[in-house]
Design an enzyme around this catalytic site. Structure first.
Site, PDB file in Angstrom:
ATOM      1  CG  ASP A 145      -9.930   3.763   1.644  1.00 31.84           C
ATOM      2  OD1 ASP A 145      -9.999   3.589   2.873  1.00 31.84           O
ATOM      3  OD2 ASP A 145      -8.886   3.587   0.985  1.00 31.84           O
ATOM      4  CG  ASP A 160      -8.452   2.413   6.597  1.00 33.23           C
ATOM      5  OD1 ASP A 160      -9.491   2.652   5.948  1.00 33.23           O
ATOM      6  OD2 ASP A 160      -7.314   2.462   6.090  1.00 33.23           O
ATOM      7  CG  HIS A 206      -5.237   4.912  -2.567  1.00 34.22           C
ATOM      8  ND1 HIS A 206      -6.499   4.424  -2.838  1.00 34.22           N
ATOM      9  CD2 HIS A 206      -5.072   4.783  -1.225  1.00 34.22           C
ATOM     10  CE1 HIS A 206      -7.060   4.017  -1.712  1.00 34.22           C
ATOM     11  NE2 HIS A 206      -6.216   4.229  -0.703  1.00 34.22           N
ATOM     12  CG  HIS A 228      -4.057   1.000  -3.411  1.00 35.77           C
ATOM     13  ND1 HIS A 228      -3.534   2.137  -2.839  1.00 35.77           N
ATOM     14  CD2 HIS A 228      -4.366   0.183  -2.385  1.00 35.77           C
ATOM     15  CE1 HIS A 228      -3.515   2.006  -1.520  1.00 35.77           C
ATOM     16  NE2 HIS A 228      -4.020   0.816  -1.220  1.00 35.77           N
ATOM     17  CD  GLU A 262      -4.929   5.999   2.933  1.00 36.01           C
ATOM     18  OE1 GLU A 262      -5.100   5.535   4.074  1.00 36.01           O
ATOM     19  OE2 GLU A 262      -4.919   5.297   1.903  1.00 36.01           O
ATOM     20  CD  GLU A 280      -8.501   6.337   3.554  1.00 32.19           C
ATOM     21  OE1 GLU A 280      -8.227   5.968   2.407  1.00 32.19           O
ATOM     22  OE2 GLU A 280      -8.502   5.578   4.558  1.00 32.19           O
TER      23      GLU A 280
END
Length: 421
Positions: free
Chosen positions: A205, A194, A274, A282, A307, A402
């Site tokens: 992300d 990640d 998120h 976030h 994700e 994700e």
């Protein structure tokens, strides 16, 4: 989201700059009449130099500005909105809104697409070259060195989006090696990779999971399918609670057989996707992985990290192990600091990372030493948040996939997917 600062690597010879000339020669016969009445003869044209398009090196170290000198970075994968939002694709008003967004320097898509292309190229190299026997630190530095080179790291203007997560087996998230870590990737491990990239605070992300035997293929398949469901069902005005229900239904339709015993794949109920804000990983909205009553809607122009995490265990994580991840709290109260070392460290964090997450290796990299007391003091004062590793029960295996999506006025753009990668 490095132990010592690496010397800047030279670009290999095969990475040719866009301005470099090519020696290809074209010859063409041209009839030329001799003014003195002699016979015509052919004359060779002069050598023509061609500009050879820059190519990525291996390992990737060529900055994107050389690969895309016009600043036009590839779009991500495009998906149409569904049902009540299908009209947006052909709406002239929505097309106008999109043109305005692309021209606004605060919301321009160029920054997020540049970050997305960096992630795709580094991700492709990492997936091909990560092998059992490598140390966690070696893997993390391989990814981060590539990211920094391709995004052409420049302070808070562009760089790594957060520490590279390399969580193993029952650990689902928030592990990256600290200095001195000696963990080696094993053949039977299931590793979540990640990592993030940002350009002017626009963060990509995106994550994937690697395994080196076939025991847990169905676990990976389940989680990937759940992420794809989340991306497909996401959209403007979609309620987050309903999106969680769709993700859960997909993931729970899978089972994994391990040594003759069948395990249901469970979504990890206390982890989530998120929204993402500028310089804030976030952004305040959570996409849970199970059905819930959250009536909050996704909105036009928002970025979301879709994700999903699946587990063969209890489907719930707890904090466990040595902490490596930290981030300055966005709206932290002003607190007088008693320790001069804490004041100095906070200045370093503000200057080097702002509100982007960081890890202890990154503090080592910028020259901080003997900082643990000061760091813990900043955590205790509510200025910095610590993020310890998150683990399911021992013996369980977890997986993660994700992608980052952009809710454009006319369609969804999966900005971490698409292009040539």
């Amino acid at each position: 989201m490095i132990i010592a600062v690496k010397e800047k690597e030279e670009v290999p010879p095969e990475a040719v700059d866009a301005e470099e000339e090519n020696d290809d020669v074209e010859e063409d016969g041209v009839e030329e009449v001799n003014p003195a009445g002699g016979e015509g003869k052919k004359k060779k044209k002069k050598k023509k130099s061609k500009k050879k398009k820059a190519q990525q090196s291996e390992p990737p170290r060529v900055g994107l500005s050389k690969l895309f000198p016009d600043g036009n970075y590839p779009e991500g994968e495009l998906q149409e909105y569904k049902d009540d939002n299908a009209w947006r694709t052909t709406s002239e008003e929505m097309r106008y809104n999109e043109r305005m967004a692309m021209e606004d320097p605060e919301t321009t898509y160029a920054n997020i697409r540049r970050a997305g292309e960096v992630h795709r190229q580094v991700r492709k190299y990492a997936r091909a070259h990560i092998k059992p026997g490598m140390m966690m630190t070696e893997i993390a530095e391989m990814i981060e060195d590539g990211t920094r080179a391709l995004v052409e790291e420049n302070g808070l203007e562009s760089g790594v989006g957060f520490p590279t997560g390399l969580s193993l087996n029952n650990c689902a998230a928030h592990y990256t090696p600290n200095a001195g870590d000696t963990i080696v990737l094993q053949q039977g491990d299931v590793m979540k990779v990640d990592f993030g990239v940002h350009v002017k605070g626009r963060i990509i992300d995106s994550a994937f999971t690697m395994t080196f035997d076939h025991t847990y293929d169905r676990l990976l398949e389940a989680v990937k399918a759940a992420t794809d469901t989340g991306i497909r069902e996401a959209g403007i005005d979609v309620r987050l609670g309903e999106l969680g229900a769709a993700i859960q239904e997909t993931m729970e339709s899978y089972e994994v057989e391990v040594k003759g015993k069948v395990y249901p794949v469970k979504p990890i109920e206390n982890l989530s996707g998120h929204s993402i804000n500028r310089y804030q990983i976030h952004g305040g909205k959570s996409v849970m992985l199970v059905e819930n009553d959250d009536p909050t809607k996704m909105e036009e122009g928002e970025y979301f990290a879709i994700e999903t995490f699946g587990s063969t265990g209890r489907g719930r994580v707890v904090e466990s192990g040595e902490c490596s991840h930290y981030a300055r709290i966005l709206d932290a109260p002003h607190v007088p600091l008693r320790l001069n070392s804490a004041k100095s460290l906070l200045n370093t964090i503000n200057k080097s990372f702002g509100t982007l997450p960081f890890c202890r290796r990154y503090l080592d990299r910028v020259g901080e030493t003997k900082y643990l007391l000061a760091l813990n003091h900043l955590v205790a004062q509510g200025i910095v948040q610590d993020y310890p590793p998150l683990c399911d029960q021992r013996g369980a295996m977890t997986a993660q996939f994700e992608h980052t999506i952009l809710l454009r006025p006319t369609r969804k753009e999966v900005v971490s997917r698409g292009g040539d990668y």
